[in-house]
Design an enzyme around this catalytic site. Sequence first.
Site, PDB file in Angstrom:
ATOM      1  N   GLY A  10      -2.149   4.524   1.018  1.00 41.64           N
ATOM      2  CA  GLY A  10      -1.385   3.593   1.854  1.00 41.64           C
ATOM      3  C   GLY A  10      -1.132   2.309   1.084  1.00 41.64           C
ATOM      4  N   GLY A  15      -5.769  -1.166   4.790  1.00 37.38           N
ATOM      5  CA  GLY A  15      -7.090  -0.999   5.389  1.00 37.38           C
ATOM      6  C   GLY A  15      -7.875   0.161   4.801  1.00 37.38           C
ATOM      7  N   LYS A  16      -7.409   0.686   3.687  1.00 37.44           N
ATOM      8  CA  LYS A  16      -8.067   1.855   3.079  1.00 37.44           C
ATOM      9  C   LYS A  16      -9.537   1.570   2.763  1.00 37.44           C
ATOM     10  CE  LYS A  16      -5.106   1.808  -0.380  1.00 37.44           C
ATOM     11  NZ  LYS A  16      -4.297   0.658   0.055  1.00 37.44           N
ATOM     12  N   SER A  84      -2.174   4.965  -4.483  1.00 35.87           N
ATOM     13  CA  SER A  84      -1.628   6.277  -4.865  1.00 35.87           C
ATOM     14  C   SER A  84      -0.240   6.514  -4.263  1.00 35.87           C
ATOM     15  CB  SER A  84      -2.600   7.417  -4.522  1.00 35.87           C
ATOM     16  OG  SER A  84      -3.233   7.258  -3.283  1.00 35.87           O
TER      17      SER A  84
HETATM   18  P1  ADP Z   1      -6.555  -1.714   1.157  1.00 31.55           P
HETATM   19  O1  ADP Z   1      -7.834  -1.115   0.641  1.00 31.55           O
HETATM   20  O2  ADP Z   1      -5.693  -0.718   1.889  1.00 31.55           O
HETATM   21  O3  ADP Z   1      -5.782  -2.518   0.150  1.00 31.55           O
HETATM   22  P2  ADP Z   1      -8.293  -3.525   2.470  1.00 31.55           P
HETATM   23  O4  ADP Z   1      -9.223  -2.666   3.285  1.00 31.55           O
HETATM   24  O5  ADP Z   1      -8.762  -4.048   1.172  1.00 31.55           O
HETATM   25  O6  ADP Z   1      -6.925  -2.734   2.302  1.00 31.55           O
HETATM   26  O7  ADP Z   1      -7.795  -4.747   3.307  1.00 31.55           O
HETATM   27  C1  ADP Z   1      -7.382  -4.621   4.632  1.00 31.55           C
HETATM   28  C2  ADP Z   1      -7.563  -5.978   5.312  1.00 31.55           C
HETATM   29  O8  ADP Z   1      -7.025  -5.957   6.619  1.00 31.55           O
HETATM   30  C3  ADP Z   1      -9.021  -6.345   5.428  1.00 31.55           C
HETATM   31  O9  ADP Z   1      -9.151  -7.727   5.152  1.00 31.55           O
HETATM   32  C4  ADP Z   1      -9.325  -6.039   6.913  1.00 31.55           C
HETATM   33  O10 ADP Z   1     -10.368  -6.823   7.405  1.00 31.55           O
HETATM   34  C5  ADP Z   1      -7.995  -6.396   7.548  1.00 31.55           C
HETATM   35  N1  ADP Z   1      -7.726  -5.724   8.810  1.00 31.55           N
HETATM   36  C6  ADP Z   1      -7.291  -6.359   9.913  1.00 31.55           C
HETATM   37  N2  ADP Z   1      -7.104  -5.499  10.917  1.00 31.55           N
HETATM   38  C7  ADP Z   1      -7.431  -4.275  10.450  1.00 31.55           C
HETATM   39  C8  ADP Z   1      -7.424  -2.975  11.033  1.00 31.55           C
HETATM   40  N3  ADP Z   1      -7.057  -2.795  12.305  1.00 31.55           N
HETATM   41  N4  ADP Z   1      -7.780  -1.916  10.264  1.00 31.55           N
HETATM   42  C9  ADP Z   1      -8.143  -2.115   8.977  1.00 31.55           C
HETATM   43  N5  ADP Z   1      -8.168  -3.322   8.365  1.00 31.55           N
HETATM   44  C10 ADP Z   1      -7.815  -4.407   9.095  1.00 31.55           C
END
Ligand code: ADP
Length: 183
Positions: A10, A15-16, A84
């Site tokens: 994604g 949120g991964k 990815s």
């Molecule tokens: P990715 O790994 O996809 O780049 P991250 O997990 O590092 O994303 O970051 C996602 C961010 O969004 C985090 O700071 C998380 O706390 C925030 N966030 C807010 N709402 C949500 C949600 N509903 N689900 C997942 N993450 C969320």
Amino acid sequence: MSGFVLWFTGLSGAGKTTIANNVEPELERRGFVVDHLDGDIVRTHLSKGLGFSKEDRDTNIARIGWVASRLARAGAVVIVSAISPYEELRRHARSLVEQHSPFVEIFVATPLEECARRDPKGLYAAAFAGEIEEFTGVSAPYEEPLEPELRLETTGRTPSESAVTVLDRLEELNLVPRAEFDA
Ligand code: ADP
């Protein structure tokens, strides 16, 4: 118990990592040996020095796929969280893994606008200002998975709620035994 690969794909900020971090302890609690290959961390070790051109991204994902396939074959549950963005490379990783182990693709389908609103690393602001070349979703493509095992909508749901949905799907696929409290 045999291993499998749980592949989160994604946009940046979808949120991964956060959801994977919620799934990981629950799988450990159920007796699995779990390893988490997170894109940001892999880029500081296994893929140190690679950038974000199509070629470097492909190399990065091919490496992650190869390591994941080896670990799963040895019995671990491997969680991958990496943008990815290219279907072809995800398919390549899947075919490597599926020689020995199941592959579960989870599309964290957070829309671009929501990722940019969250902007946990300030990257979207920089990308929209033209300061980052080849930024996925802004100046580089993201090819949505065509047939993921699970498509996760995260808007309006907490990361732990999303993790429960992932575990439910793993139970449905008979990869994870049902939690005791379900019985
Ligand atoms: P990715 O790994 O996809 O780049 P991250 O997990 O590092 O994303 O970051 C996602 C961010 O969004 C985090 O700071 C998380 O706390 C925030 N966030 C807010 N709402 C949500 C949600 N509903 N689900 C997942 N993450 C969320």
